[in-house]
Scaffold this active site. Structure first.
Site, PDB file in Angstrom:
ATOM      1  N   SER A 175      -5.073   3.726  -8.612  1.00  0.00           N
ATOM      2  CA  SER A 175      -4.422   3.315  -9.855  1.00  0.00           C
ATOM      3  C   SER A 175      -5.381   2.515 -10.719  1.00  0.00           C
ATOM      4  O   SER A 175      -6.266   1.816 -10.207  1.00  0.00           O
ATOM      5  CB  SER A 175      -3.215   2.440  -9.498  1.00  0.00           C
ATOM      6  OG  SER A 175      -2.705   1.798 -10.630  1.00  0.00           O
ATOM      7  N   TYR A 199       0.781  -5.271  -4.797  1.00  0.00           N
ATOM      8  CA  TYR A 199       0.624  -3.818  -4.954  1.00  0.00           C
ATOM      9  C   TYR A 199      -0.827  -3.473  -5.298  1.00  0.00           C
ATOM     10  O   TYR A 199      -1.448  -2.605  -4.678  1.00  0.00           O
ATOM     11  CB  TYR A 199       1.575  -3.290  -6.041  1.00  0.00           C
ATOM     12  CG  TYR A 199       1.268  -1.863  -6.460  1.00  0.00           C
ATOM     13  CD1 TYR A 199       1.530  -0.795  -5.605  1.00  0.00           C
ATOM     14  CD2 TYR A 199       0.702  -1.588  -7.718  1.00  0.00           C
ATOM     15  CE1 TYR A 199       1.229   0.505  -5.985  1.00  0.00           C
ATOM     16  CE2 TYR A 199       0.403  -0.289  -8.103  1.00  0.00           C
ATOM     17  CZ  TYR A 199       0.670   0.749  -7.230  1.00  0.00           C
ATOM     18  OH  TYR A 199       0.361   2.041  -7.598  1.00  0.00           O
ATOM     19  N   LYS A 203      -3.786  -1.241  -3.242  1.00  0.00           N
ATOM     20  CA  LYS A 203      -4.545  -0.091  -3.773  1.00  0.00           C
ATOM     21  C   LYS A 203      -6.050  -0.352  -3.663  1.00  0.00           C
ATOM     22  O   LYS A 203      -6.823   0.538  -3.294  1.00  0.00           O
ATOM     23  CB  LYS A 203      -4.151   0.195  -5.230  1.00  0.00           C
ATOM     24  CG  LYS A 203      -2.787   0.831  -5.370  1.00  0.00           C
ATOM     25  CD  LYS A 203      -2.765   2.271  -4.886  1.00  0.00           C
ATOM     26  CE  LYS A 203      -1.380   2.716  -4.504  1.00  0.00           C
ATOM     27  NZ  LYS A 203      -1.304   4.065  -3.936  1.00  0.00           N
TER      28      LYS A 203
HETATM   29  P1  NAD Z   1       7.118   7.939  -6.112  1.00  0.00           P
HETATM   30  O1  NAD Z   1       7.795   6.739  -5.559  1.00  0.00           O
HETATM   31  O2  NAD Z   1       7.895   8.814  -7.018  1.00  0.00           O
HETATM   32  O3  NAD Z   1       6.535   8.843  -4.929  1.00  0.00           O
HETATM   33  C1  NAD Z   1       6.168   8.320  -3.688  1.00  0.00           C
HETATM   34  C2  NAD Z   1       6.865   9.157  -2.624  1.00  0.00           C
HETATM   35  O4  NAD Z   1       6.504   8.645  -1.340  1.00  0.00           O
HETATM   36  C3  NAD Z   1       8.388   9.091  -2.724  1.00  0.00           C
HETATM   37  O5  NAD Z   1       8.923  10.397  -2.690  1.00  0.00           O
HETATM   38  C4  NAD Z   1       8.815   8.297  -1.494  1.00  0.00           C
HETATM   39  O6  NAD Z   1      10.076   8.723  -0.993  1.00  0.00           O
HETATM   40  C5  NAD Z   1       7.664   8.565  -0.547  1.00  0.00           C
HETATM   41  N1  NAD Z   1       7.438   7.509   0.439  1.00  0.00           N
HETATM   42  C6  NAD Z   1       7.397   6.175   0.225  1.00  0.00           C
HETATM   43  N2  NAD Z   1       7.149   5.542   1.386  1.00  0.00           N
HETATM   44  C7  NAD Z   1       7.028   6.494   2.336  1.00  0.00           C
HETATM   45  C8  NAD Z   1       6.772   6.462   3.727  1.00  0.00           C
HETATM   46  N3  NAD Z   1       6.610   5.298   4.376  1.00  0.00           N
HETATM   47  N4  NAD Z   1       6.703   7.626   4.405  1.00  0.00           N
HETATM   48  C9  NAD Z   1       6.876   8.806   3.755  1.00  0.00           C
HETATM   49  N5  NAD Z   1       7.131   8.898   2.438  1.00  0.00           N
HETATM   50  C10 NAD Z   1       7.200   7.750   1.741  1.00  0.00           C
HETATM   51  O7  NAD Z   1       5.786   7.432  -6.820  1.00  0.00           O
HETATM   52  P2  NAD Z   1       4.757   8.211  -7.737  1.00  0.00           P
HETATM   53  O8  NAD Z   1       4.872   7.656  -9.102  1.00  0.00           O
HETATM   54  O9  NAD Z   1       4.885   9.669  -7.536  1.00  0.00           O
HETATM   55  O10 NAD Z   1       3.401   7.657  -7.119  1.00  0.00           O
HETATM   56  C11 NAD Z   1       2.657   8.402  -6.180  1.00  0.00           C
HETATM   57  C12 NAD Z   1       1.412   7.623  -5.825  1.00  0.00           C
HETATM   58  O11 NAD Z   1       0.666   7.367  -7.010  1.00  0.00           O
HETATM   59  C13 NAD Z   1       1.663   6.255  -5.185  1.00  0.00           C
HETATM   60  O12 NAD Z   1       0.677   6.048  -4.199  1.00  0.00           O
HETATM   61  C14 NAD Z   1       1.467   5.300  -6.338  1.00  0.00           C
HETATM   62  O13 NAD Z   1       1.059   4.021  -5.880  1.00  0.00           O
HETATM   63  C15 NAD Z   1       0.380   5.984  -7.123  1.00  0.00           C
HETATM   64  N6  NAD Z   1       0.360   5.627  -8.540  1.00  0.00           N
HETATM   65  C16 NAD Z   1       1.472   5.815  -9.305  1.00  0.00           C
HETATM   66  C17 NAD Z   1       1.449   5.466 -10.657  1.00  0.00           C
HETATM   67  C18 NAD Z   1       2.665   5.641 -11.524  1.00  0.00           C
HETATM   68  O14 NAD Z   1       2.714   5.046 -12.593  1.00  0.00           O
HETATM   69  N7  NAD Z   1       3.661   6.441 -11.163  1.00  0.00           N
HETATM   70  C19 NAD Z   1       0.290   4.932 -11.224  1.00  0.00           C
HETATM   71  C20 NAD Z   1      -0.837   4.768 -10.421  1.00  0.00           C
HETATM   72  C21 NAD Z   1      -0.779   5.120  -9.072  1.00  0.00           C
HETATM   73  C1  UD1 Z   2       2.529  -0.996 -14.460  1.00  0.00           C
HETATM   74  C2  UD1 Z   2       2.236  -1.773 -13.193  1.00  0.00           C
HETATM   75  C3  UD1 Z   2       0.927  -1.308 -12.592  1.00  0.00           C
HETATM   76  C4  UD1 Z   2       0.907   0.213 -12.424  1.00  0.00           C
HETATM   77  C5  UD1 Z   2       1.193   0.861 -13.774  1.00  0.00           C
HETATM   78  C6  UD1 Z   2       1.243   2.368 -13.719  1.00  0.00           C
HETATM   79  C7  UD1 Z   2       3.246  -3.956 -13.510  1.00  0.00           C
HETATM   80  C8  UD1 Z   2       2.997  -5.397 -13.738  1.00  0.00           C
HETATM   81  N1  UD1 Z   2       2.172  -3.185 -13.495  1.00  0.00           N
HETATM   82  O1  UD1 Z   2       1.571  -1.321 -15.403  1.00  0.00           O
HETATM   83  O2  UD1 Z   2       0.731  -1.920 -11.346  1.00  0.00           O
HETATM   84  O3  UD1 Z   2      -0.337   0.631 -11.931  1.00  0.00           O
HETATM   85  O4  UD1 Z   2       2.468   0.398 -14.231  1.00  0.00           O
HETATM   86  O5  UD1 Z   2       2.416   2.757 -13.118  1.00  0.00           O
HETATM   87  O6  UD1 Z   2       4.364  -3.526 -13.317  1.00  0.00           O
HETATM   88  N2  UD1 Z   2       6.802  -2.728 -21.431  1.00  0.00           N
HETATM   89  C9  UD1 Z   2       7.747  -3.280 -22.268  1.00  0.00           C
HETATM   90  N3  UD1 Z   2       9.063  -3.236 -21.868  1.00  0.00           N
HETATM   91  C10 UD1 Z   2       9.454  -2.692 -20.685  1.00  0.00           C
HETATM   92  C11 UD1 Z   2       8.473  -2.124 -19.837  1.00  0.00           C
HETATM   93  C12 UD1 Z   2       7.151  -2.174 -20.229  1.00  0.00           C
HETATM   94  O7  UD1 Z   2       7.422  -3.776 -23.331  1.00  0.00           O
HETATM   95  O8  UD1 Z   2      10.653  -2.698 -20.368  1.00  0.00           O
HETATM   96  C13 UD1 Z   2       5.390  -2.733 -21.868  1.00  0.00           C
HETATM   97  C14 UD1 Z   2       4.455  -3.486 -20.960  1.00  0.00           C
HETATM   98  O9  UD1 Z   2       4.370  -4.843 -21.306  1.00  0.00           O
HETATM   99  C15 UD1 Z   2       3.147  -2.737 -21.188  1.00  0.00           C
HETATM  100  C16 UD1 Z   2       3.603  -1.286 -21.458  1.00  0.00           C
HETATM  101  O10 UD1 Z   2       4.969  -1.385 -21.853  1.00  0.00           O
HETATM  102  O11 UD1 Z   2       2.490  -3.216 -22.335  1.00  0.00           O
HETATM  103  C17 UD1 Z   2       3.504  -0.387 -20.236  1.00  0.00           C
HETATM  104  O12 UD1 Z   2       4.190  -1.009 -19.156  1.00  0.00           O
HETATM  105  P1  UD1 Z   2       4.373  -0.259 -17.745  1.00  0.00           P
HETATM  106  O13 UD1 Z   2       4.979   1.080 -17.954  1.00  0.00           O
HETATM  107  O14 UD1 Z   2       5.105  -1.196 -16.840  1.00  0.00           O
HETATM  108  O15 UD1 Z   2       2.877   0.001 -17.222  1.00  0.00           O
HETATM  109  P2  UD1 Z   2       1.674  -1.031 -16.943  1.00  0.00           P
HETATM  110  O16 UD1 Z   2       1.918  -2.327 -17.564  1.00  0.00           O
HETATM  111  O17 UD1 Z   2       0.425  -0.321 -17.305  1.00  0.00           O
END
Ligand code: NAD
Ligand code: UD1
Length: 385
Positions: A175, A199, A203
């Site tokens: 991330s 978190y 990562k």
């Molecule tokens: P998500 O929660 O939708 O997907 C994660 C999946 O893993 C879910 O289906 C959940 O049921 C499963 N899971 C959780 N714990 C588990 C366990 N112990 N055993 C088996 N399955 C398990 O999240 P996502 O948004 O699809 O994220 C996927 C990956 O990407 C994660 O590692 C997350 O940290 C990373 N990531 C996500 C974002 C984002 O904004 N969505 C940003 C950066 C990184």
């Molecule tokens: C969040 C996570 C980060 C993760 C990333 C991608 C936190 C503190 N950080 O960051 O760990 O890697 O998502 O999934 O949660 N905002 C509002 N109102 C809201 C929600 C968000 O104004 O209700 C603003 C935030 O202040 C920010 C932007 O929208 O400026 C994006 O927020 P968000 O979607 O939570 O993503 P990140 O802040 O990038």
């Protein structure tokens, strides 16, 4: 078709019939394939004959499910391991409708060594993509041990099972959170790393574990993909981001405002040093992100070279700009109120996407209007069942 994946050492694929403990989709789950835009109706090639199976931990989740579709479209076979702690039970059915082929799912925990051993024994796994993790930054402050257990324990259990099975190709979900508060924008992969919450700590620690493990044995080929802010949904509107709890991220919250579940968006601060005072992020369409995984995996297969890349667009949008884009998708202005800054927030995070372009040929193609329109199509369809 992609080149065949090197098979896990000494593993033979067994027949599927009668295998205990695997649940597939049920052939549609009430979703009509004819109603799915872009659904070809043709079965997706599984690639079984070549033994190309990719294990997707967390493959029923938001990014994993889209990556499953992209892998299938590229001709890879794939199998999912998910405990459904943050995914809806009907995702496999929906994936069957989209891909037109059976979806194999193991329901269980990625920390379960016996289950992992069984998955590697029953499938010719050539590579794994590790999505399974807990991901709510705010919650991680309250429950750091849970995050350490699932995120670090899950990765180490998977790495041990892979080594045992002779499978050394891994794509890892990292991330932009590992950049902490970036000093240089857009952020290159070489920027200093840090964390602002448990978190982020997990990562960063996972990245460091992968560096140690990768250095210990030249057979490892590990891709570390640093996602920026994934939003949007598949063109079918059958899968998308579906928070089980409170929507912490911007676009899922705005979606609930659009659905009428929340009165107004709380904009976390309008006094940031940005063009309109609200926070700026690099939003990337989840279908572009999914394609990035396929390209990264292709690079691992073709070169055997580990790599760390940003997956973002290189363009930043403010909170108010995203709200305006979502309002365009919905067709009416969505309300907002200015609220205090969120603890741990930063003004701006935007990717330098040039390494992914040079190394993988990856460029994000879809803009914020497509992101918001596809999100709205998904959540409004979900509301209607
Ligand atoms: P998500 O929660 O939708 O997907 C994660 C999946 O893993 C879910 O289906 C959940 O049921 C499963 N899971 C959780 N714990 C588990 C366990 N112990 N055993 C088996 N399955 C398990 O999240 P996502 O948004 O699809 O994220 C996927 C990956 O990407 C994660 O590692 C997350 O940290 C990373 N990531 C996500 C974002 C984002 O904004 N969505 C940003 C950066 C990184
Ligand atoms: C969040 C996570 C980060 C993760 C990333 C991608 C936190 C503190 N950080 O960051 O760990 O890697 O998502 O999934 O949660 N905002 C509002 N109102 C809201 C929600 C968000 O104004 O209700 C603003 C935030 O202040 C920010 C932007 O929208 O400026 C994006 O927020 P968000 O979607 O939570 O993503 P990140 O802040 O990038």
């Amino acid at each position: 078709p992609p080149p065949p994946l090197p098979l896990a050492r000494g593993r033979r694929r067994r027949g599927r019939a009668g295998r205990r403990g695997i649940s597939g989709g049920t052939g549609g789950g009430g979703v009509d394939p004819a109603a799915v835009p872009g659904h070809s109706g043709r079965g997706t090639r599984t690639g079984d004959a070549m033994g190309q199976t990719v294990l997707l931990t967390g493959g029923a989740g938001y990014i994993g499910s889209h990556t499953f579709v992209a892998l299938r479209a590229a001709g890879h076979d794939a199998v999912i391991l998910d405990n459904f702690s943050n995914a809806r039970g009907d995702v496999p059915d929906r994936l069957e409708v989209i891909t037109g082929a059976p979806v194999r799912v193991y329901r269980g925990d990625v920390r379960d060594a016996a289950l992992l051993a069984r998955i590697f024994a029953e499938n010719a796994i050539g590579a794994a993509i590790h999505f399974a993790a807990l991901k709510a930054a705010g919650e991680s402050v309250e429950k750091p041990l849970d995050y350490i257990d699932v995120n670090l324990g899950g990765l180490t259990a998977l790495l041990k099972a892979m080594r045992e099975a002779g499978c050394f190709r891994l794509v890892f979900s990292s991330s932009a959170t590992v950049y902490g508060t970036p000093e240089v924008l857009p952020v290159p992969e070489t920027a200093p790393r840090g964390y602002a919450n448990p978190y982020g700590f997990t990562k960063l620690a996972c990245e460091q574990i992968l560096e140690q493990v990768g250095a210990s044995d030249p057979r490892w080929a590990i891709a570390t993909l640093r996602y920026f802010n994934p939003v949007g949904a598949h063109a079918s509107a059958l899968i998308g981001e579906d928070p089980q709890d409170f929507p912490n991220n911007l676009v899922p919250f705005v979606a609930e405002v659009a659905l009428g579940k929340r009165a107004a968006l709380n904009v976390f601060g309008d006094d940031w040093p940005t063009r309109d005072g609200t926070g700026v992020r690099d939003y990337i369409h989840v279908e572009d992100l999914a394609r990035g995984h396929v390209m990264s995996l292709g690079h691992l297969i073709a070169t055997g070279q580990s790599h760390t890349v940003n997956l973002g667009t290189g363009r930043g949008y403010s909170v108010l700009e995203m709200l305006a884009a979502y309002s365009r998708a919905v067709g009416r202005e969505l309300p907002h109120v200015v609220a205090p800054r969120r603890a741990g927030d930063v003004a701006e995070v935007v990717a330098d996407p040039s390494k992914a372009a040079a190394l993988l040929g990856f460029r994000a193609e879809k803009g914020v209007d497509e992101m918001c329109a596809s999100s709205w199509a998904f959540v409004s369809r979900r509301r209607n069942g």
